[in-house]
Structures are given as C-alpha cells and as structure tokens.
Motif scaffolding. Structure first.
Motif, PDB file in Angstrom:
ATOM      1  N   GLY A   1       7.632 -35.498  -5.302  1.00 13.87           N
ATOM      2  CA  GLY A   1       8.531 -34.393  -5.329  1.00 13.87           C
ATOM      3  C   GLY A   1       7.724 -33.256  -4.607  1.00 13.87           C
ATOM      4  N   GLY A   2       6.469 -33.045  -4.834  1.00 10.25           N
ATOM      5  CA  GLY A   2       5.943 -31.628  -3.909  1.00 10.25           C
ATOM      6  C   GLY A   2       6.072 -31.944  -2.647  1.00 10.25           C
ATOM      7  N   ILE A   3       5.850 -33.284  -1.937  1.00  5.83           N
ATOM      8  CA  ILE A   3       5.969 -33.512  -0.644  1.00  5.83           C
ATOM      9  C   ILE A   3       7.479 -33.332  -0.192  1.00  5.83           C
ATOM     10  CG2 ILE A   3       5.894 -35.203   1.145  1.00  5.83           C
ATOM     11  CD1 ILE A   3       3.674 -36.607  -0.262  1.00  5.83           C
ATOM     12  N   GLY A   4       8.328 -33.593  -0.930  1.00  4.95           N
ATOM     13  CA  GLY A   4       9.885 -33.656  -0.533  1.00  4.95           C
ATOM     14  C   GLY A   4      10.277 -32.037  -0.615  1.00  4.95           C
ATOM     15  N   ALA A   5       9.821 -31.303  -1.643  1.00  7.81           N
ATOM     16  CA  ALA A   5      10.284 -29.841  -1.728  1.00  7.81           C
ATOM     17  C   ALA A   5       9.544 -29.231  -0.377  1.00  7.81           C
ATOM     18  CB  ALA A   5       9.546 -29.541  -2.830  1.00  7.81           C
ATOM     19  N   PHE A   6       8.172 -29.623  -0.095  1.00  8.42           N
ATOM     20  CA  PHE A   6       7.612 -28.783   1.067  1.00  8.42           C
ATOM     21  C   PHE A   6       8.541 -29.252   2.562  1.00  8.42           C
ATOM     22  CE2 PHE A   6       4.858 -28.678   4.606  1.00  8.42           C
ATOM     23  CZ  PHE A   6       4.236 -27.186   4.115  1.00  8.42           C
ATOM     24  N   ILE A   7       8.686 -30.316   2.485  1.00 12.67           N
ATOM     25  CA  ILE A   7       9.536 -30.627   3.721  1.00 12.67           C
ATOM     26  C   ILE A   7      11.189 -30.087   4.065  1.00 12.67           C
ATOM     27  CG2 ILE A   7      10.567 -32.666   4.982  1.00 12.67           C
ATOM     28  CD1 ILE A   7       8.480 -34.485   3.905  1.00 12.67           C
TER      29      ILE A   7
ATOM     30  N   GLY B   1       9.198 -42.489  -4.702  1.00 16.38           N
ATOM     31  CA  GLY B   1      10.301 -42.443  -4.078  1.00 16.38           C
ATOM     32  C   GLY B   1      11.200 -41.771  -4.817  1.00 16.38           C
ATOM     33  N   GLY B   2      11.509 -41.740  -6.101  1.00 15.48           N
ATOM     34  CA  GLY B   2      12.243 -40.956  -6.990  1.00 15.48           C
ATOM     35  C   GLY B   2      12.090 -39.480  -6.885  1.00 15.48           C
ATOM     36  N   GLY B   3      10.755 -39.269  -6.789  1.00 19.68           N
ATOM     37  CA  GLY B   3      10.400 -37.678  -6.707  1.00 19.68           C
ATOM     38  C   GLY B   3      10.405 -37.033  -5.458  1.00 19.68           C
ATOM     39  N   LEU B   4      10.395 -37.799  -4.373  1.00 18.89           N
ATOM     40  CA  LEU B   4      10.629 -37.430  -3.015  1.00 18.89           C
ATOM     41  C   LEU B   4      12.214 -37.200  -2.681  1.00 18.89           C
ATOM     42  CD1 LEU B   4       9.127 -37.094   0.011  1.00 18.89           C
ATOM     43  CD2 LEU B   4      10.040 -39.532   0.445  1.00 18.89           C
ATOM     44  N   LEU B   5      12.738 -38.147  -3.074  1.00 21.05           N
ATOM     45  CA  LEU B   5      14.359 -38.137  -2.800  1.00 21.05           C
ATOM     46  C   LEU B   5      15.097 -37.120  -3.712  1.00 21.05           C
ATOM     47  CD1 LEU B   5      15.144 -41.669  -2.267  1.00 21.05           C
ATOM     48  CD2 LEU B   5      15.116 -40.147  -0.540  1.00 21.05           C
ATOM     49  N   ASP B   6      14.510 -36.886  -4.901  1.00 22.33           N
ATOM     50  CA  ASP B   6      14.854 -35.853  -5.776  1.00 22.33           C
ATOM     51  C   ASP B   6      15.048 -34.549  -5.195  1.00 22.33           C
ATOM     52  OD1 ASP B   6      15.988 -35.607  -8.897  1.00 22.33           O
ATOM     53  OD2 ASP B   6      14.551 -34.039  -8.499  1.00 22.33           O
ATOM     54  N   ALA B   7      13.652 -34.257  -4.864  1.00 20.36           N
ATOM     55  CA  ALA B   7      13.292 -32.784  -4.154  1.00 20.36           C
ATOM     56  C   ALA B   7      14.180 -32.696  -2.953  1.00 20.36           C
ATOM     57  CB  ALA B   7      12.049 -32.846  -3.960  1.00 20.36           C
ATOM     58  N   MET B   8      14.485 -33.675  -1.952  1.00 22.89           N
ATOM     59  CA  MET B   8      15.007 -33.388  -0.766  1.00 22.89           C
ATOM     60  C   MET B   8      16.394 -33.372  -0.864  1.00 22.89           C
ATOM     61  SD  MET B   8      12.769 -35.427   2.124  1.00 22.89           S
ATOM     62  CE  MET B   8      13.595 -34.512   3.302  1.00 22.89           C
ATOM     63  N   GLY B   9      17.087 -34.299  -1.835  1.00 23.83           N
ATOM     64  CA  GLY B   9      18.541 -34.347  -2.093  1.00 23.83           C
ATOM     65  C   GLY B   9      19.117 -33.441  -3.125  1.00 23.83           C
ATOM     66  N   GLY B  10      18.221 -32.751  -3.912  1.00 25.28           N
ATOM     67  CA  GLY B  10      18.704 -31.966  -4.857  1.00 25.28           C
ATOM     68  C   GLY B  10      18.859 -32.324  -6.168  1.00 25.28           C
ATOM     69  N   GLY B  11      18.564 -33.805  -6.429  1.00 23.30           N
ATOM     70  CA  GLY B  11      18.853 -34.626  -7.462  1.00 23.30           C
ATOM     71  C   GLY B  11      19.007 -36.086  -7.376  1.00 23.30           C
ATOM     72  N   GLY B  12      18.810 -36.672  -8.246  1.00 28.75           N
ATOM     73  CA  GLY B  12      18.621 -38.311  -7.817  1.00 28.75           C
ATOM     74  C   GLY B  12      17.547 -39.012  -8.997  1.00 28.75           C
ATOM     75  N   TRP B  13      16.771 -38.232  -9.599  1.00 29.59           N
ATOM     76  CA  TRP B  13      15.713 -38.931 -10.171  1.00 29.59           C
ATOM     77  C   TRP B  13      15.983 -39.825 -11.334  1.00 29.59           C
ATOM     78  CZ3 TRP B  13      10.414 -39.169 -10.256  1.00 29.59           C
ATOM     79  CH2 TRP B  13       9.843 -39.845 -11.539  1.00 29.59           C
TER      80      TRP B  13
ATOM     81  N   ALA C   1      17.938 -26.381   0.889  1.00 29.20           N
ATOM     82  CA  ALA C   1      16.508 -25.928   0.307  1.00 29.20           C
ATOM     83  C   ALA C   1      16.822 -25.089  -1.029  1.00 29.20           C
ATOM     84  CB  ALA C   1      15.767 -25.365   1.211  1.00 29.20           C
ATOM     85  N   THR C   2      17.682 -24.027  -0.799  1.00 28.05           N
ATOM     86  CA  THR C   2      18.066 -23.108  -1.864  1.00 28.05           C
ATOM     87  C   THR C   2      18.629 -23.736  -3.202  1.00 28.05           C
ATOM     88  OG1 THR C   2      18.149 -21.436  -0.491  1.00 28.05           O
ATOM     89  CG2 THR C   2      18.969 -21.095  -2.474  1.00 28.05           C
TER      90      THR C   2
END
Length: 246
Positions: free
Chosen positions: A85-91, A139-151, A42-43
């Motif tokens: 992205g917001g959902i991915g970061a929160f999770i 999908g790009g925003g969700l995975l980008d946030a949870m994986g730290g990149g990928g957009w 997360a950090t």
C-alpha cells in the motif's frame, strides 16, 4: 463548498451502505464517483483512504469483539499489505494525473467486471497454502492504493475462493484493511499535503452515518442483484474515461 460537502457526504453514505451489504466496494465506488466529478486519481484515492481509516477502524473493532479475527492470518497479511500500500500510494502521488488516469480507470473497469463475474459465477473453494497469503496482501495493498480501492474484492475474494473460512477471512481482512489504509493515507498526506484532502470530510460524515445501517441492508437487500448493480455502475463510469483518454 457546502454543495460539494453534501455531494461527497451522499457518495460516502451510499458507498458505505453497499459495503455494509457486500463486505466490499466502499473504496472502488467512492473513487469511481470522485473521478466522475473530476477529482485527480491521486487525490481521489487519498480522500477515499483517509475516510476508510474511520470506517475500517469501526468495522475491525467489531470483528475483534465478535471473535471473527484469525490473528495468524492478520500477521501474514498486514506487513505485506502495508508495504504494498505504501509503495502504491507513493507511485500514484508522483505520477502525472493525465498519465495515470486511463490506467486507474482500466483497473476499476477490471474490478467492476470481476464483481459481475462473482455475482453470476462464484469461485469454487480450494485449499490455500500459507506462502500465498503475503503475496495476496502485497498485491491487494499495491492495487488498492493505486486504484483507490480493491482490497475487499481482491484479498477477501481470493482467500475465500482458496478455501479459508469466510467468517474469519472477512473479520481478518477488515481489521488488516485498517492498518493498510492508515499507511496508505499517511503516505498520501506526506506527499500531497492535507489541503488536497479537504473533501474527505464529506465522505467521512456520510460513511459514518451509514455504517450502523449495514446490518439492516444485509438483512433486506439480496446480495446478487446488489453486486450486479455495483459492477455495472463501476463499468459504466470507467469506460467513458478510458475512451476519453484515447
């Protein structure tokens, strides 16, 4: 503290040089490097996205000035990407680091393999339908946030591969990435607090210093070998973390 700052500055500098040449990979390279130094997922994602606010703002403004932006595409990508992205970061911020570590590593491994695939076998262009664009952005925003990149690897590659004009795709996704990254960073700051993100300073300095050199890198470094190198780095650093988790 000074040593950590210099290490993160070097990571940001190198990742931005690669991103300037490929139009992608700053996020996945930065996150992969931070995870290798023991930073929690997360950090690592939060630090990377805070840094990207600065790099994507500069990049997006440049594309607007050079008229590379398709505003219709931005209007369809941005809302879905920001929500995802917001959902991915929160999770990610609310899941135990030990639980999510192998998942993030597996995702980064998949991105590394995808970059290798693109290096040797580019996707054939085909017609794209507008109804798919928001889903690609979400999908790009969700995975980008949870994986730290990928957009970039996900959204840019998908839209170009489906037939959109490359110049407008790169310009539009770069501008949209600034909006998505801002939402992701704000979510992380609210959930984690700013004190967890102090290492972002080094990445920001390194990334900003390297940003003006992007054009030089593009003109001097062959794209395919660079993509292969990036893909191999991501794969090689992700596999040990996956094996360690099991």
């Amino acid at each position: 503290m000074t040593e950590d700052f210099l290490i993160f500055a070097l990571i940001g500098f190198g990742a931005q040089l690669v991103d300037g040449a490929l139009g992608m990979a700053f996020g996945v390279l930065s996150t992969t490097s931070l995870l290798a130094f023991g930073v929690p997922p997360a950090t690592a994602s939060a630090v990377t996205h805070v840094t990207e606010i600065f790099t994507t703002a500069a990049s997006g403004a440049s594309h607007v000035v050079h008229r590379n932006v398709n505003w219709r595409l931005v209007a369809r990508l941005a809302p879905a990407g920001m929500i995802g992205g917001g959902i991915g970061a929160f999770i990610l911020a609310n899941i135990d680091a030990k639980t999510i570590q192998p998942v993030v590593s597996a995702y980064l491994l998949a991105i590394g393999l995808y970059i290798l695939f693109k290096a040797f076998r580019p996707l054939w262009p085909r017609q794209v339908h507008d109804w798919l664009v928001p889903w690609i952005g979400a999908g790009g925003g969700l995975l980008d946030a949870m994986g730290g990149g990928g957009w970039g690897p996900i959204v840019t590659s998908s839209l170009i591969g489906r037939g959109h004009a490359p110049r407008q795709v790169i310009g539009s996704t770069n501008l949209t990435e600034f909006l998505v990254t801002t939402v992701i960073s704000a979510t992380f700051i609210v959930t984690l607090g700013w004190s967890e993100l102090s290492s972002a300073a080094g990445l920001i300095v390194g990334g900003v210093l390297a940003a003006p050199l992007g054009g030089l890198v593009v003109s001097r470094v062959p794209t395919r070998p660079l993509m292969v190198g990036v893909g191999l780095i991501i794969v090689a650093t992700s596999i040990p973390r996956i094996l360690a988790a099991f």
